[in-house]
Design an enzyme around this catalytic site. Structure first.
Site, PDB file in Angstrom:
ATOM      1  N   TRP A   4       0.829  -1.208   0.000  1.00  0.00           N
ATOM      2  CA  TRP A   4       0.000   0.000   0.000  1.00  0.00           C
ATOM      3  C   TRP A   4       0.867   1.264   0.000  1.00  0.00           C
ATOM      4  O   TRP A   4       0.523   2.281  -0.562  1.00  0.00           O
ATOM      5  CB  TRP A   4      -0.930  -0.016   1.223  1.00  0.00           C
ATOM      6  CG  TRP A   4      -1.760   1.221   1.384  1.00  0.00           C
ATOM      7  CD1 TRP A   4      -2.995   1.462   0.842  1.00  0.00           C
ATOM      8  CD2 TRP A   4      -1.430   2.392   2.132  1.00  0.00           C
ATOM      9  NE1 TRP A   4      -3.450   2.693   1.205  1.00  0.00           N
ATOM     10  CE2 TRP A   4      -2.514   3.292   1.998  1.00  0.00           C
ATOM     11  CE3 TRP A   4      -0.333   2.772   2.907  1.00  0.00           C
ATOM     12  CZ2 TRP A   4      -2.527   4.547   2.620  1.00  0.00           C
ATOM     13  CZ3 TRP A   4      -0.346   4.022   3.515  1.00  0.00           C
ATOM     14  CH2 TRP A   4      -1.430   4.893   3.360  1.00  0.00           C
ATOM     15  N   HIS A   5       2.026   1.160   0.658  1.00  0.00           N
ATOM     16  CA  HIS A   5       2.891   2.341   0.782  1.00  0.00           C
ATOM     17  C   HIS A   5       3.509   2.742  -0.539  1.00  0.00           C
ATOM     18  O   HIS A   5       3.864   3.914  -0.715  1.00  0.00           O
ATOM     19  CB  HIS A   5       3.993   2.096   1.807  1.00  0.00           C
ATOM     20  CG  HIS A   5       3.521   2.198   3.219  1.00  0.00           C
ATOM     21  ND1 HIS A   5       2.843   1.173   3.853  1.00  0.00           N
ATOM     22  CD2 HIS A   5       3.602   3.211   4.114  1.00  0.00           C
ATOM     23  CE1 HIS A   5       2.533   1.559   5.083  1.00  0.00           C
ATOM     24  NE2 HIS A   5       2.966   2.785   5.272  1.00  0.00           N
ATOM     25  N   GLY A   6       3.690   1.807  -1.441  1.00  0.00           N
ATOM     26  CA  GLY A   6       4.289   2.196  -2.708  1.00  0.00           C
ATOM     27  C   GLY A   6       4.591   1.018  -3.586  1.00  0.00           C
ATOM     28  O   GLY A   6       4.634  -0.133  -3.139  1.00  0.00           O
TER      29      GLY A   6
END
Lengths: 399, 462
Positions: free
Chosen positions: B325-327
């Site tokens: 989700w962060h990247g």
């Protein structure tokens, strides 16, 4: 807790914001000359149309210094000098008496080098050219030469014949076509109001002051200096330190195309001929092209790359365009002057100093007398007197 | 537009605030906050406003469907369609190029010819946040945890409220439902002080702490190969505190802004570096995200119920997706897996861990978190591995000239993070001297904002 109490954040913070906004607004009333370290920024017109500078203005600063020292945030590498920057009624850098005796014999267009950034009025290229040739040359230099604007200037000055010296700085790319006919009767394009509004909004004097203060912390001791990479400092063979623009170093290392140059300059020459004017192209090298070979540590990445200006000169001569290429004579002179601690460019600036301009003026003077033939081989470099123009009043400490 | 920028402080916030409090009607206030949210978002890239509007409309209509239909099949459609739309949007914009690059790399590994092109996809700012807002709304509506709203303006206001729009916290509808419902009865003066207090604390954390640390370590990390062990550790610690103050500072500012408009946003950080174990860390760090992952992923997978290997599986999947989700980078996946393994490991040896002295548990947890942040920060796995090797295998290297200054900043940061109360533990009712101090720090922040270059929040591209 009452929000009306003056010692609460709900009361104080919004008022601090308002005060800061008012302070920002008030500071915008400060003239730019109060904050500038050189004439270029001090006299730049807020809403430039044709000319970049404010008309009939004069700026004097006895502690002006170079753009690279400012760009790279290295105050200890500044070369302080006295700068006097005067503009005429049209907003160009000329003395008031230049056109009193009639239209000038020549017109100089080009970049900040031709404007004379970094040197006082009496040492600009047009001033020195007049000393060398006795001919009056109007300095219509701006940022980049523009044919339509040049023709408007010619008409404005009442020039019915003469020479247009087109200074081409190595850093600037030659425009590629197609080229249509230019019109000198068209008014100068004005900036979109939104662009002007945005520029005014961004022109915060308070921000300039704050950035100057913050840069004091970015000294590589408290905070790293993020600006240093924009203008690396390199050591010359004589041990002196010189700043260079990173973009110039990168340009020097790549093989830039020149084939399209003939078409552009032929078009310029044809346009000027419509006004009965001759063209002479002046190729000005970047500082790195001149001093790169004189570094203590040679630049191996530029080996094998043919000098851009030499190739450009060859293309122009083949097309029959009169051209003066300063690169060979500058390299020779730079090498000869190095041991005496004298230079053709300011060590803390991208621009040439009065010595470099003097060399350029002499080369131009020779070519002006015979614009259609290659200039004669320059005489061997003569040692300059220690008190000649361009001698740096303050020597930089060797790093 | 950033919270710590002059256009926001001088124009956007005053105009939005002034007009909001002139409006009396609830719908007018919803509309104004929605419009201001879209203006705020449009300052980043106006073209992506349509994307957010589309996601909002789909979820709103699905909510209306859940209200109208009791049929299980239709209700399931109302759940699946908006979640699919949101995940497709997220996947398309965020992960397409990553998938193509990874597929190319995998093909090359096996000696196959593959040349999937790199597409010119711009990642819409905050897409990970507002899609999670709408997903949480739909799931909670489906589960009956909330009653979907009939008011499109209220829902649009919830999704596009500028305070939490682009970098969180991830706000569930039920957390702000009461405040939104009573928006016309909100009192301007009631939370003025607490709002500005939160905002000031957040701004100080972001501008004076996080950005200063960033300025000191980023030039070193740009040339990580030449770092020695000491410099590598200084950078790792610097990034650990930078990330915390950057993100928690932003969250504090968001909470403060919410208070100014009568909306209470949830706490997102609870002194995470005071955690005694990894599970405790995840109860304190990015609380809004970790609770979403728990409620919408971990528990539906089975959570802590069932056999041990299933619990570990659930932990690993949850944390892996949390990392993703962060990247779109393998470093985030590895970081997620790393924390998944740590959580699984804690279940295995938790009893022994709890018997350790407190200082060892806290220090050990912090050390494990620092190692994770090195992976998180790295541009690629090579850099992550290289930095970790430098940190743990003695390597000589030059010390930067500003090392003393960096150490001083780290000491200040450590004191604030480990010893001082966090912003939600403060009462925000200050005596005159602390008020003067905070006001002075606010002025310093303004000076730095004026003087330094632009500094975006780290989580803005998420």
């Amino acid at each position: 807790m009452k929000c009306g109490s003056s010692w609460q954040l709900g009361y104080l913070i919004p008022r601090i914001v308002v005060l800061a906004l008012l302070a920002d607004g008030a500071c915008r009333l400060l003239p730019m000359s109060a904050l500038a370290f050189r004439g270029w920024e001090a006299l730049s017109a807020p809403f430039p149309v044709d000319a970049l500078f404010r008309p009939n203005a004069c700026y004097r600063n006895t502690r002006s210094y170079g753009d690279l020292a400012a760009l790279s945030n290295r105050p200890w590498l500044r070369q302080y000098r006295d700068e006097v920057f005067t503009t005429d009624a049209l907003g160009y850098r000329n003395g008031p008496a230049l056109c009193e005796q009639g239209p000038p014999e020549g017109l100089l267009v080009g970049s900040s080098f031709s404007v004379g950034a970094g040197v006082p009025d009496q040492e600009t290229l047009t001033a020195q050219l007049q000393s060398v040739t006795g001919k009056r040359v109007y300095n219509a230099a701006d940022v980049v030469a523009d044919v339509a604007r040049t023709r408007r200037m010619v008409q404005l000055l009442g020039m019915r014949r003469g020479l247009v010296i087109l200074e081409c700085l190595e850093r600037h790319d030659i425009p590629s076509g197609p080229f249509g006919p230019s019109s000198r009767s068209e008014p100068a394009p004005r900036k979109h109001w939104l662009t002007v509004f945005k520029q005014q909004l961004e022109g915060s004097r308070l921000q300039i002051l704050a950035q100057r203060g913050y840069k004091l912390l970015e000294d590589d001791c408290i905070l790293p200096n993020p600006y240093a990479a924009a203008a690396p400092a390199k050591v010359l063979r004589n041990g002196a330190t010189m700043l260079f623009l990173t973009a110039d170093i990168d340009n020097h290392r790549r093989q830039r195309p020149v084939d399209h140059a003939a078409a552009y300059f032929s078009w310029v020459a044809a346009e000027l001929r419509r006004d009965n004017l001759d063209l002479l192209v002046l190729l000005v090298p970047d500082k790195y092209s001149v001093y790169g070979p004189l570094l203590q540590e040679p630049d191996v990445r530029s080996e094998g790359v043919d000098p851009y200006l030499d190739r450009l000169e060859a293309v122009l001569r083949q097309a029959g365009i009169p051209v003066v290429n300063l690169l060979p004579v500058f390299r020779r002179q730079a090498g000869d002057l190095l041991d005496r601690g004298e230079y053709l460019y300011w060590r803390d600036d991208t621009h040439w100093n009065a010595t470099g301009i003097g060399v350029a003026a002499r080369e131009l003077g020779r070519a002006w007398n015979s614009p259609c033939s290659p200039p004669p081989s320059p005489a061997p470099a003569q040692p300059l007197a220690a008190d000649s123009i361009g001698a740096t009043p303050h020597e930089l400490p060797a790093e | 537009m950033l919270f710590n920028s002059l256009p926001f402080l001088y124009f956007f916030l005053p105009v939005t605030y002034f007009v909001f409090w002139q409006l009396r009607n609830k719908n007018q206030r919803y509309l104004w906050l929605t419009v201001s949210g879209y203006v705020f978002y449009g300052c980043w890239n106006y073209k992506f406003c349509a994307l957010m509007a589309f996601s909002t409309l789909v979820s709103y209509l699905a909510g209306r469907g859940l209200l109208a239909w009791s049929d299980a099949r239709r209700r399931r459609l109302c759940l699946v369609i908006p979640i699919t739309v949101d995940l497709l949007l997220l996947g398309a914009f965020k992960y397409t190029n990553f998938l193509f690059e990874s597929a190319n790399g995998l093909a090359q590994l096996f000696g196959l010819a593959a040349d999937l092109p790199a597409l010119a996809i711009i990642l819409p700012v905050g897409i990970s946040f507002y899609t999670f807002h709408t997903i949480s709304y739909i799931i909670d509506s489906y589960r009956g945890a909330i009653r979907p709203t009939r008011n499109l303006l209220e829902f649009a206001c919830y999704v596009s409220f500028f305070a939490q729009l682009v970098a969180g916290p991830i706000v569930r509808f039920r957390q702000v439902e009461a405040d939104l419902e009573n928006l016309d009865r909100a009192e301007r003066s009631a939370r003025l002080n607490i709002g500005w207090s939160f905002f000031t604390v957040g701004l100080v954390k972001k501008v004076l702490l996080a950005d200063t640390l960033a300025a000191q370590i980023n030039p070193l990390l740009a040339h990580w190969e030449s770092l020695g062990t000491v410099s590598a550790w200084l950078c790792a610690l610097g990034y650990t505190y930078q990330l915390y103050f950057d993100f928690s500072g932003y969250s504090d500012m968001a909470v403060g802004l919410g208070h100014l408009f009568g909306i209470r946003l949830p706490q997102n950080f609870n002194s995470p570096y005071k955690a005694a174990d990894i599970a405790d860390f995840w109860h304190r760090w990015h609380i809004s995200l970790s609770s979403c992952l728990r409620d919408y992923l971990y528990i539906p997978l089975g959570g802590s119920r069932g056999v041990r290997w299933k619990v570990y599986r659930n932990l690993l999947i949850t944390m892996l997706l949390g990392g993703l989700w962060h990247g779109a980078n393998w470093t985030f996946i590895v970081w997620g897996l790393y924390h998944g393994l740590l959580l699984a490991g804690q279940r295995l040896v938790g009893a022994s861990w709890d018997r350790l002295p407190a200082w060892l548990r806290h220090g050990g947890t912090f050390l494990l978190v620092v190692v994770g942040w090195v992976i998180f920060r790295a541009d690629n796995l090579t850099m992550a591995g290289g930095l970790l090797q430098t940190m743990f295998v003695g390597t000589a290297g030059p010390l930067m000239p500003w090392a003393p200054s960096l150490v001083a900043m780290l000491l200040i940061a450590a004191f604030v993070a480990h010893a001082m109360p966090n912003s939600f533990e403060l009462r925000h009712e200050w005596r005159p001297v602390p008020v003067a101090g905070l006001a002075g720090l606010f002025v310093c922040c303004l000076a730095v904002i004026y003087g330094s270059q632009a500094s975006p929040f780290l989580y803005f591209q998420f």
